[in-house]
Design an enzyme around this catalytic site. Structure first.
Site, PDB file in Angstrom:
ATOM      1  N   GLU A   2       1.024  -1.073  -0.146  1.00 38.80           N
ATOM      2  CA  GLU A   2      -0.385   0.022   0.080  1.00 38.80           C
ATOM      3  C   GLU A   2       0.731   1.604  -0.122  1.00 38.80           C
ATOM      4  OE1 GLU A   2      -2.626  -0.226   2.913  1.00 38.80           O
ATOM      5  OE2 GLU A   2      -3.093  -2.101   2.697  1.00 38.80           O
ATOM      6  N   ASP A  60      -4.010   9.192  11.395  1.00 41.04           N
ATOM      7  CA  ASP A  60      -2.658   8.658  11.600  1.00 41.04           C
ATOM      8  C   ASP A  60      -1.736   8.460  13.192  1.00 41.04           C
ATOM      9  OD1 ASP A  60      -2.696   7.106   8.995  1.00 41.04           O
ATOM     10  OD2 ASP A  60      -2.051   8.396   7.852  1.00 41.04           O
TER      11      ASP A  60
END
Length: 258
Positions: A47, A58
């Site tokens: 990815e 994140d």
């Protein structure tokens, strides 16, 4: 031609290792080298993160990598230029992962067209609402043979999970917790119950778990319950420490005992 994501899950049903990294980190021109190095070291799927200035889901490791990548001049346009021509040398599935804002600025159909040209097999847009995906994005993505992967969390209802399973193809991304990304030492009983719940639903799509996998224990727990694991923060941390994709993936595999 069969999509590489579908082919992977047909030919390998357990212990799939997918690695996430942020394009443009630690240096702007390392993207292709990182992908080739990961494939050479036995990684099953990659990815590629599209750096964004406000990566809300994140943790610190990926936030810092995205900030550095943007400072290094990385953009979606530059990323597609780097990926152009990669396919003769790389066979594993490649996905782009990023937030909706940069994709919409690029134009979604133009994004899909560029993915097809580069041989990108799928994309993950964590902040794309599922209803919008079904109505506006899915028909366009299908025209360009791009698998759009949706995320579920421990809070996602069974009804919603079955709806996602019905309207997507490729795999389902199981977020291990509702928190942000980042390494964990182990998964508690609650998270393990979530893994078992999803396994017991017998979904048509295979499932991969991401967020928090960094060592032998977390990797083994995930692989006991679903098709495999997605690892980002731990790999990015090692990449930053060693400035070498080869050393980073070898150290990660040592930590996972694979």
């Amino acid at each position: 031609m069969e999509n590489r994501i579908n082919h992977l899950f047909k030919t390998k049903t357990k212990d799939i290792l997918s690695i996430y990294f942020c394009a443009g980190y630690p240096e702007a021109d390392l993207t292709v080298e990182i992908i080739r190095t990961l494939e050479r070291n036995g990684v099953d799927m990659v990815e590629i993160g599209i750096p964004f200035s406000d990566p809300i889901a994140d943790g610190v490791a990926i936030q810092n990598a995205a900030t550095q990548a943007l400072r290094n001049g990385m953009s979606l346009k530059k990323l597609f230029a780097q990926l152009d021509g990669i396919r003769p040398n790389v066979q594993i599935p490649l996905l782009l992962m990023g937030y909706l804002n940069p994709v919409m600025q690029y134009g979604f159909e133009a994004f899909c067209r560029s993915c097809l040209k580069c041989g990108i097999d799928g994309c993950i847009i964590p902040d794309l609402p599922f209803d919008e995906y079904r109505k506006d994005f899915k028909p366009v993505a299908e025209r360009y043979h791009l698998k759009m992967i949706m995320l579920i969390t421990p809070e996602t209802s069974d009804e919603r999970i079955r709806l996602i399973d019905e309207h997507t193809d490729g795999f389902i991304y199981m977020v291990s917790s509702a928190a942000v990304t980042g390494a964990q030492k182990s998964f508690d009983a609650e998270k393990q119950a979530y893994f078992r719940r999803i396994r017991s639903m017998s979904l048509k799509n295979p499932c991969m778990v991401g967020f928090g996998i960094s060592n032998k224990e977390t990797y083994a727990t995930v692989c006991d319950n679903v098709s495999g694991a997605i690892i980002g923060s731990k790999f990015i941390t090692l990449l930053g420490e060693h400035n070498s994709p080869d050393i980073a993936i070898k150290k990660l595999k040592e930590a996972l005992d694979v």
